[in-house]
Scaffold this active site. Structure first.
Site, PDB file in Angstrom:
ATOM      1  N   LYS A 171       0.841  -1.194   0.000  1.00 19.21           N
ATOM      2  CA  LYS A 171       0.000   0.000   0.000  1.00 19.21           C
ATOM      3  C   LYS A 171       0.880   1.249   0.000  1.00 19.21           C
ATOM      4  CE  LYS A 171      -3.928  -2.224   0.314  1.00 19.21           C
ATOM      5  NZ  LYS A 171      -5.018  -2.136  -0.680  1.00 19.21           N
ATOM      6  N   ASP A 200      -0.649   0.000  -4.382  1.00 21.86           N
ATOM      7  CA  ASP A 200      -2.073   0.326  -4.384  1.00 21.86           C
ATOM      8  C   ASP A 200      -2.291   1.593  -3.561  1.00 21.86           C
ATOM      9  OD1 ASP A 200      -4.826   0.390  -4.319  1.00 21.86           O
ATOM     10  OD2 ASP A 200      -5.082  -1.575  -3.389  1.00 21.86           O
ATOM     11  N   GLU A 226      -1.969   0.762  -8.658  1.00 21.62           N
ATOM     12  CA  GLU A 226      -3.396   0.451  -8.560  1.00 21.62           C
ATOM     13  C   GLU A 226      -4.213   1.604  -7.971  1.00 21.62           C
ATOM     14  OE1 GLU A 226      -6.009  -2.890  -6.110  1.00 21.62           O
ATOM     15  OE2 GLU A 226      -4.012  -3.402  -6.872  1.00 21.62           O
ATOM     16  N   GLU A 252     -11.526  -2.632  -9.236  1.00 20.04           N
ATOM     17  CA  GLU A 252     -12.207  -3.154  -8.051  1.00 20.04           C
ATOM     18  C   GLU A 252     -13.385  -2.280  -7.628  1.00 20.04           C
ATOM     19  OE1 GLU A 252     -10.424  -1.958  -3.898  1.00 20.04           O
ATOM     20  OE2 GLU A 252      -8.778  -2.626  -5.164  1.00 20.04           O
ATOM     21  N   ASP A 275     -13.944  -7.301  -9.788  1.00 18.79           N
ATOM     22  CA  ASP A 275     -14.313  -8.005  -8.556  1.00 18.79           C
ATOM     23  C   ASP A 275     -15.669  -8.656  -8.808  1.00 18.79           C
ATOM     24  OD1 ASP A 275     -15.665  -8.452  -6.021  1.00 18.79           O
ATOM     25  OD2 ASP A 275     -14.118  -7.250  -5.052  1.00 18.79           O
ATOM     26  N   HIS A 302      -9.756  -8.523  -7.828  1.00 16.69           N
ATOM     27  CA  HIS A 302      -9.601  -7.970  -6.485  1.00 16.69           C
ATOM     28  C   HIS A 302     -10.250  -8.875  -5.443  1.00 16.69           C
ATOM     29  CE1 HIS A 302     -11.666  -5.505  -3.269  1.00 16.69           C
ATOM     30  NE2 HIS A 302     -10.399  -5.186  -3.047  1.00 16.69           N
TER      31      HIS A 302
END
Length: 365
Positions: A171, A200, A226, A252, A275, A302
């Site tokens: 992250k 992400d 992401e 996602e 997703d 995701h």
């Protein structure tokens, strides 16, 4: 002899699952999973179970939509007509589409219908949905949360590498770019060039900031960046994709096939991350996967690894399954992993071995 496959019972209920570990990103913490289940029983005695989820809010709204509007339309319908039923339910709630609540409700029904389809055929989902291969590379997200220290990120990445996993996701979204960069460089220095590293941002950045950070991140050799911008900012993602060599991953937080079409046609998606719960089920997920294939793009879904392993294995452009275990409290078995690859189950149906007693213990009244 004609066999009747009419739906005789349609039931929905909500199960709360606490998170297995602390999970934080740039905008939120994952506190619990509200899991919406749908059970469909047909006149031949077969029972299909599907599900979708939220990460802490909205589960009761999904449940109300199912009980008040969608499930009554299913009773008496032929469960084999999956496309027809999905379309009927979608158009019956057209005033609330496209949107998260409706898509999540549709997904819980559609996955139950696919469970029935696979059970009746005696085939696993990965084969009936396409059957491209049974094993898919796996990447880990559990060792990359934003609250973890740099040393913890390095330790997690090394553990994944030693286990034979080909990728990890970290992250990003620290207050200052040098903080993100220091963490990423430490991991890259520790694992070397062979391990895929994804990042992400969870929609946390402006276009200007995302462009600035992408430029800084390029030296780390990332596999994708992401959700750097809000999911509805198609133009921003297109501009960002044009400005960096890092593939931009989105999907996602998209809830319809048409939203994916706009992204890929405009060049705003280098990696597609549909997703299955948020897109409305297996039926539209497969359409998004084939749309991505038509544009020569890979799909890396995701979350929901227990379901996505079969779907990613089913299609030729499935690249990665994301490792975030969240169903272990209500299942009797875990997703198999062999040499860094997730293995799609061979059992007929969705391939998830539910623990009914554990589910009943967690049902929300």
């Amino acid at each position: 002899m004609t066999i009747d496959f009419r739906i005789t019972r349609a039931e929905a209920y909500l199960v709360d699952l606490e998170v297995e570990t602390v999970r934080t990103d740039a905008v939120q913490s994952f506190l619990k999973q509200e899991t919406v289940f749908v059970e469909l029983e047909t006149s031949d005695g077969a029972v299909g179970r599907g599900y979708s989820y939220t990460i802490g809010t909205g589960g009761t709204a999904v449940l109300a939509l199912l009980r008040d509007h969608l499930l009554p339309r299913l009773v008496g319908a032929d469960a084999r007509n999956v496309e027809g039923l999905w379309s009927d339910l979608f158009w019956s709630t057209h005033a609330t589409t496209v949107g998260a609540i409706t898509s999540l409700a549709l997904a819980s029904v559609d996955t139950a219908l696919w469970d029935l389809r696979c059970l009746r055929a005696g085939e696993p989902l990965w084969r009936l949905a396409g059957g491209f291969r049974q094993q898919v590379p796996l990447y880990d997200t559990e060792g990359g949360w934003l609250h973890l220290t740099t040393d913890e990120l390095v330790a997690g990445a090394l553990a994944s590498q030693q286990a034979g996993w080909p990728g990890v996701k970290l992250k990003v979204g620290k207050p200052r770019v040098h903080e993100d960069l220091e963490r990423l460089r430490a991991v890259r220095d520790a694992v070397g060039p062979a391990l895929d590293i994804m990042v992400d941002a969870n929609q946390s950045m402006t276009y200007a900031e995302a462009k600035r950070r992408a430029a800084a991140f390029e030296a780390v050799d990332l596999s994708w960046f992401e959700e750097p911008l809000p999911a509805d900012d198609v133009t921003g993602h297109v501009r960002l994709a044009e400005s960096t060599s890092i593939p931009i991953a989105v999907g996602e937080s998209l809830y319809s096939i048409s939203q994916f079409r706009e992204y890929v046609a405009a060049g705003g998606a280098g990696i597609v991350q549909a997703d299955v719960a948020r897109i409305g089920g297996i039926t539209p997920w497969l359409k998004v996967a084939h749309l991505a294939e038509a544009f020569n793009l890979e799909i890396c879904p995701h979350f929901l690894m227990e379901l996505h392993v079969s779907l990613t294995a089913a299609v030729p452009n499935g690249r990665y399954v994301e490792h975030i275990p969240q169903l272990r409290a209500i299942t009797r078995s875990e997703m198999a992993v062999v040499d860094g690859h997730a293995v799609a189950p061979d059992a007929p149906g969705l391939g998830i071995e539910w623990d009914q007693d554990a589910i009943d213990d967690r049902r929300v009244a």
